[in-house]
Design a protein around this motif. Structure first.
Motif, PDB file in Angstrom:
ATOM      1  N   UNK A   8       0.829  -1.197   0.000  1.00 30.64           N
ATOM      2  CA  UNK A   8       0.000   0.000   0.000  1.00 30.64           C
ATOM      3  C   UNK A   8       0.870   1.257   0.000  1.00 30.64           C
ATOM      4  N   UNK A   9       1.904   1.281   0.843  1.00 35.45           N
ATOM      5  CA  UNK A   9       2.778   2.440   0.893  1.00 35.45           C
ATOM      6  C   UNK A   9       3.547   2.594  -0.409  1.00 35.45           C
ATOM      7  N   UNK A  10       4.042   1.490  -0.942  1.00 36.12           N
ATOM      8  CA  UNK A  10       4.791   1.578  -2.199  1.00 36.12           C
ATOM      9  C   UNK A  10       3.926   2.131  -3.313  1.00 36.12           C
ATOM     10  N   UNK A  11       2.716   1.611  -3.442  1.00 33.14           N
ATOM     11  CA  UNK A  11       1.849   2.072  -4.514  1.00 33.14           C
ATOM     12  C   UNK A  11       1.485   3.546  -4.337  1.00 33.14           C
ATOM     13  N   UNK A  12       1.301   3.957  -3.077  1.00 32.06           N
ATOM     14  CA  UNK A  12       1.003   5.353  -2.824  1.00 32.06           C
ATOM     15  C   UNK A  12       2.164   6.266  -3.194  1.00 32.06           C
ATOM     16  N   UNK A  13       3.386   5.830  -2.881  1.00 33.72           N
ATOM     17  CA  UNK A  13       4.564   6.623  -3.219  1.00 33.72           C
ATOM     18  C   UNK A  13       4.798   6.662  -4.720  1.00 33.72           C
ATOM     19  N   UNK A  14       4.568   5.538  -5.376  1.00 37.05           N
ATOM     20  CA  UNK A  14       4.717   5.512  -6.837  1.00 37.05           C
ATOM     21  C   UNK A  14       3.770   6.515  -7.470  1.00 37.05           C
TER      22      UNK A  14
END
Length: 212
Positions: A8-14
């Motif tokens: 979730x965090x990775x996708x949000x940062x991407x």
């Protein structure tokens, strides 16, 4: 390049970085995949979670230090849930070249601050979370090597540790740039920091600060 075991965090940062005009060349969930991706296509900056699989202790930090060793031109911005003094000191001490940063994960939601830290690391400077610096300064179990500094000199050193330039420090402390430069020279003298080494005296001063 992003490395965090939270999808979730990775996708949000991407999404955030892409919307801000950055190119995310890889998004991975563990340290081994991060090192492989960096070797394959070195990014300008790697954003790395300290705790990743399999043990969720310091895999991300060790990967960040390895990147600093192998690819000193790659900036490394480490994210952590907590203030971990050893991690911060080890990271900054990993090499004299390239940008480096340490942010608490809560800071990521402050988009402007996160992007500013990313830009500083990408430009080869440091970016340390103000809360990390505050807690590191408050903790000392031995003689404080900074005891000889005046309150204003400690303010300047704190701003240096966060990664601000002399001009930015002057603006933040409402003093002239020449005053900041005088304070910095006094800091170097009082901490007895040698010149002419592989590490700049600025980096050495921040290391002394983090180790206090």
């Amino acid at each position: 390049m992003l490395a965090d075991d939270s999808t979730l965090l990775r996708e949000g940062l991407v999404r955030l970085l892409t919307e801000e005009g950055h190119e995310v060349t890889a998004s991975v969930g563990d340290a081994e995949a991060l090192l492989a991706a960096v070797d394959l296509d070195p990014p300008e900056v790697a954003v790395v979670d300290v705790r990743m699989p399999p043990t969720h202790t310091d895999e991300g930090l060790r990967a960040a230090l390895e990147i600093r060793r192998r690819r000193p031109e790659v900036g490394v911005l480490v994210l952590s849930q907590y203030v971990e003094r050893r991690f911060a000191a080890e990271l900054l001490g990993g090499g004299p070249e390239g940008g480096v940063g340490y942010l608490l994960k809560d800071r990521v939601v402050e988009v402007d601050e996160f992007l500013d830290a990313l830009a500083r690391v990408g430009a080869g400077r440091t970016a340390f979370d103000p809360e990390v610096v505050r807690r590191l300064l408050a903790r000392s179990s031995h003689v404080d090597p900074l005891a000889r500094l005046t309150p204003r000199e400690r303010d300047v050193l704190r701003e240096m540790a966060e990664g601000h330039t002399n001009s930015a420090i002057a603006a933040r402390l409402f003093v002239s740039r020449s005053a900041v430069e005088k304070h910095i020279n006094a800091i170097f003298d009082k901490l007895e920091l040698p010149g002419g080494t592989g590490y700049s005296r600025r980096v050495l001063a921040v290391l002394r600060y983090l180790d206090s």
